[in-house]
Write a protein that holds these residues in place. Structure first.
Motif, mmCIF file in Angstrom:
data_model
loop_
_atom_site.group_PDB
_atom_site.id
_atom_site.type_symbol
_atom_site.label_atom_id
_atom_site.label_comp_id
_atom_site.label_asym_id
_atom_site.label_seq_id
_atom_site.Cartn_x
_atom_site.Cartn_y
_atom_site.Cartn_z
ATOM 1 N N GLU A 1 38.548 41.041 39.547
ATOM 2 C CA GLU A 1 38.302 41.499 40.919
ATOM 3 C C GLU A 1 39.595 41.964 41.580
ATOM 4 N N GLN A 2 40.674 41.240 41.341
ATOM 5 C CA GLN A 2 41.966 41.597 41.942
ATOM 6 C C GLN A 2 42.454 42.954 41.453
ATOM 7 N N ILE A 3 42.421 43.168 40.142
ATOM 8 C CA ILE A 3 42.951 44.427 39.601
ATOM 9 C C ILE A 3 42.053 45.604 39.965
ATOM 10 N N LEU A 4 40.749 45.385 40.011
ATOM 11 C CA LEU A 4 39.845 46.472 40.372
ATOM 12 C C LEU A 4 39.999 46.866 41.836
ATOM 13 N N GLN A 5 40.127 45.875 42.697
ATOM 14 C CA GLN A 5 40.320 46.186 44.113
ATOM 15 C C GLN A 5 41.656 46.868 44.361
ATOM 16 N N ALA A 6 42.673 46.497 43.569
ATOM 17 C CA ALA A 6 43.963 47.172 43.696
ATOM 18 C C ALA A 6 43.859 48.640 43.311
ATOM 19 N N ALA A 7 42.884 48.962 42.448
ATOM 20 C CA ALA A 7 42.662 50.349 42.027
ATOM 21 C C ALA A 7 41.597 51.028 42.884
ATOM 22 N N ASN A 8 41.235 50.401 44.034
ATOM 23 C CA ASN A 8 40.222 50.941 44.944
ATOM 24 C C ASN A 8 38.853 51.066 44.282
ATOM 25 N N ILE A 9 38.535 50.120 43.412
ATOM 26 C CA ILE A 9 37.220 50.054 42.780
ATOM 27 C C ILE A 9 36.503 48.825 43.337
ATOM 28 N N GLN A 10 35.343 49.044 43.928
ATOM 29 C CA GLN A 10 34.598 47.944 44.519
ATOM 30 C C GLN A 10 34.016 47.036 43.426
ATOM 31 N N PHE A 11 34.174 45.748 43.634
ATOM 32 C CA PHE A 11 33.752 44.752 42.635
ATOM 33 C C PHE A 11 32.496 44.042 43.135
ATOM 34 N N HIS A 12 31.438 44.076 42.331
ATOM 35 C CA HIS A 12 30.168 43.450 42.691
ATOM 36 C C HIS A 12 29.779 42.486 41.565
ATOM 37 N N MET A 13 29.527 41.238 41.917
ATOM 38 C CA MET A 13 29.235 40.230 40.903
ATOM 39 C C MET A 13 28.020 39.413 41.303
ATOM 40 N N ALA A 14 27.226 39.063 40.301
ATOM 41 C CA ALA A 14 26.062 38.218 40.535
ATOM 42 C C ALA A 14 26.504 36.800 40.867
ATOM 43 N N ASP A 15 25.556 35.970 41.215
ATOM 44 C CA ASP A 15 25.846 34.590 41.603
ATOM 45 C C ASP A 15 26.495 33.842 40.444
ATOM 46 N N GLU A 16 27.641 33.204 40.710
ATOM 47 C CA GLU A 16 28.361 32.494 39.658
ATOM 48 C C GLU A 16 27.629 31.263 39.152
ATOM 49 N N THR A 17 26.611 30.811 39.897
ATOM 50 C CA THR A 17 25.872 29.638 39.438
ATOM 51 C C THR A 17 25.110 29.913 38.149
ATOM 52 N N GLU A 18 24.949 31.203 37.812
ATOM 53 C CA GLU A 18 24.276 31.550 36.565
ATOM 54 C C GLU A 18 25.180 31.375 35.354
ATOM 55 N N LEU A 19 26.478 31.122 35.593
ATOM 56 C CA LEU A 19 27.401 30.928 34.477
ATOM 57 C C LEU A 19 27.108 29.616 33.773
ATOM 58 N N LEU A 20 27.089 29.659 32.457
ATOM 59 C CA LEU A 20 26.891 28.446 31.672
ATOM 60 C C LEU A 20 28.216 27.728 31.460
ATOM 61 N N ASP A 21 28.121 26.445 31.186
ATOM 62 C CA ASP A 21 29.309 25.655 30.861
ATOM 63 C C ASP A 21 29.591 25.817 29.372
ATOM 64 N N LEU A 22 30.213 26.942 29.014
ATOM 65 C CA LEU A 22 30.488 27.234 27.604
ATOM 66 C C LEU A 22 31.651 26.398 27.099
ATOM 67 N N PRO A 23 31.729 26.170 25.768
ATOM 68 C CA PRO A 23 32.879 25.462 25.193
ATOM 69 C C PRO A 23 34.171 26.227 25.447
ATOM 70 N N PRO A 24 35.329 25.543 25.389
ATOM 71 C CA PRO A 24 36.619 26.197 25.678
ATOM 72 C C PRO A 24 36.887 27.423 24.819
ATOM 73 N N LEU A 25 36.551 27.353 23.520
ATOM 74 C CA LEU A 25 36.818 28.488 22.642
ATOM 75 C C LEU A 25 36.044 29.714 23.087
ATOM 76 N N GLN A 26 34.767 29.550 23.397
ATOM 77 C CA GLN A 26 33.965 30.680 23.853
ATOM 78 C C GLN A 26 34.426 31.169 25.217
ATOM 79 N N GLN A 27 34.796 30.236 26.101
ATOM 80 C CA GLN A 27 35.347 30.617 27.401
ATOM 81 C C GLN A 27 36.576 31.499 27.208
ATOM 82 N N ASN A 28 37.460 31.096 26.313
ATOM 83 C CA ASN A 28 38.703 31.831 26.075
ATOM 84 C C ASN A 28 38.414 33.235 25.547
ATOM 85 N N ILE A 29 37.513 33.334 24.568
ATOM 86 C CA ILE A 29 37.218 34.626 23.936
ATOM 87 C C ILE A 29 36.517 35.559 24.919
ATOM 88 N N VAL A 30 35.519 35.055 25.633
ATOM 89 C CA VAL A 30 34.810 35.896 26.608
ATOM 90 C C VAL A 30 35.752 36.310 27.731
#
Length: 349
Positions: A229-258
């Motif tokens: 969001e920070q880098i996109l807004q710095a480039a004047n690109i509007q950032f739109h994101m769905a509700d973060e509550t939909e994020l799963l509690d993924l394992p650390p390895l998958q979190q890192n890769i994604v």
């Protein structure tokens, strides 16, 4: 011991004894040095014959010289040659024992029998030891190769992480620097604030390098979404994101890769898309979790799908059996999908 029995002889028998002893020493030396199977068989056969002659012609105790021949038989690599050599050796030892017993010169047959059995069985133990040594050598070579592969893979990983991590941060610094140039004349008071932002970003890049080298940094999806969001807004690109509550509690390895994949996608949007908006959505299905990043830019040419960053994303996702899909038309949609463990509800327990 054979020399002691030869010294007690005289005349022609003594001369023959000394010659046989000399031939035995020569055969012993040649069996250690020869590399030809033909000559090895010749010297081994000669040595076994000398043992038989020494035992029958001089003293039964000379049969113990056969342990030298047993040692060399154990070093034969070919199974076929080993079997033939062992059978020939066993036949020679048995023939010698029977001959001495028939001649009546072997006073204590029971005394010699266990040694003869051990002598015939010794090549198996020596062969087993040699095979184990050979396997250990191969294992050491395999371990060395694995170490080389690990080093090579680690270099590739570091290069990929440097590309993804520093590429993202340096792109942000570039955008902030361009912004400073545009507002320097009209809004000089804002330059100081933007310069402070550039300093903070540079410090963040330095910290990222330190964490990358120490391999202690654990990237999470939420953190990378905030950075995106920070880098996109710095480039004047509007950032739109769905509700973060939909994020799963993924394992650390998958979190890192994604997270690293999201960083690469955000960097590519800033560099190449010419987009005005960016939309991030999440999708949870049974056994899979997906994040889609869509922009409304110029799209991506099909022949550029496998660029340096995208190939690195595919390699990372392959580690967790994930996949990357790219759709391009009016804008680009990049979807990262990783498998998740489905926990079944235990009913009635």
């Amino acid at each position: 011991m054979p020399l002691f029995y030869v010294i007690n002889e005289s005349g022609l028998k003594a001369i023959i004894g000394y010659l046989l002893l000399l031939l035995f020493f020569i055969s012993y030396r040649q069996l250690y040095s020869t590399t030809s199977d033909k000559w090895f068989s010749f010297w081994l056969a000669l040595q076994i014959m000398i043992v038989v002659l020494f035992s029958i012609g001089f003293d039964p105790n000379n049969i113990f010289m056969g342990f030298f021949s047993a040692n060399f038989i154990g070093w034969i690599g070919s199974q076929k040659h080993f079997n033939w050599a062992l059978l020939s050796f066993a036949a020679a030892i048995i023939f010698t024992v029977i001959t001495l017993f028939v001649q009546g010169v072997m006073d204590n047959f029971i005394y010699f029998l266990p040694f003869a059995v051990v002598m015939i069985g010794a090549p198996f133990g020596i062969r087993s030891m040699n095979e184990r040594m050979s396997l250990e050598k191969q294992l050491n070579q395999a371990n060395d190769q694995i170490k080389d592969f690990i080093k090579r893979e680690e270099r590739v990983r570091i290069a990929r992480d440097l590309h993804d991590t520093l590429g993202h941060t340096l792109s942000l610094i570039t955008l902030q620097s361009q912004l400073v140039q545009r507002i320097a004349d009209k809004h000089p008071d804002c330059v100081k604030v933007e310069a402070k932002e550039i300093e903070m970003t540079a410090r963040s890049a330095l910290q990222q390098v330190r964490e990358l080298v120490s391999d202690m940094r654990a990237i999470t999806i939420v953190e990378e979404l905030a950075d995106a969001e920070q880098i996109l807004q710095a480039a004047n690109i509007q950032f739109h994101m769905a509700d973060e509550t939909e994020l799963l509690d993924l394992p650390p390895l998958q979190q890192n890769i994604v997270g690293m994949c999201l960083r690469e996608v955000a960097t590519n949007i800033v560099k190449h898309s010419q987009a005005q908006n960016c939309f991030v959505t999440f999708r949870n299905t049974r056994g899979n979790f997906s994040i889609s990043v869509q922009d409304d830019g110029i799209g991506v040419a099909e022949n550029t799908y496998e660029g340096n960053g995208l190939s690195g994303m595919r390699e990372r996702l392959a580690l967790v059996e994930g996949k990357l899909t790219i759709e391009s038309g009016t804008g680009t949609i990049v979807t990262v999908t990783v498998p998740v463990i489905v926990k079944e509800e235990m009913v009635g327990l």
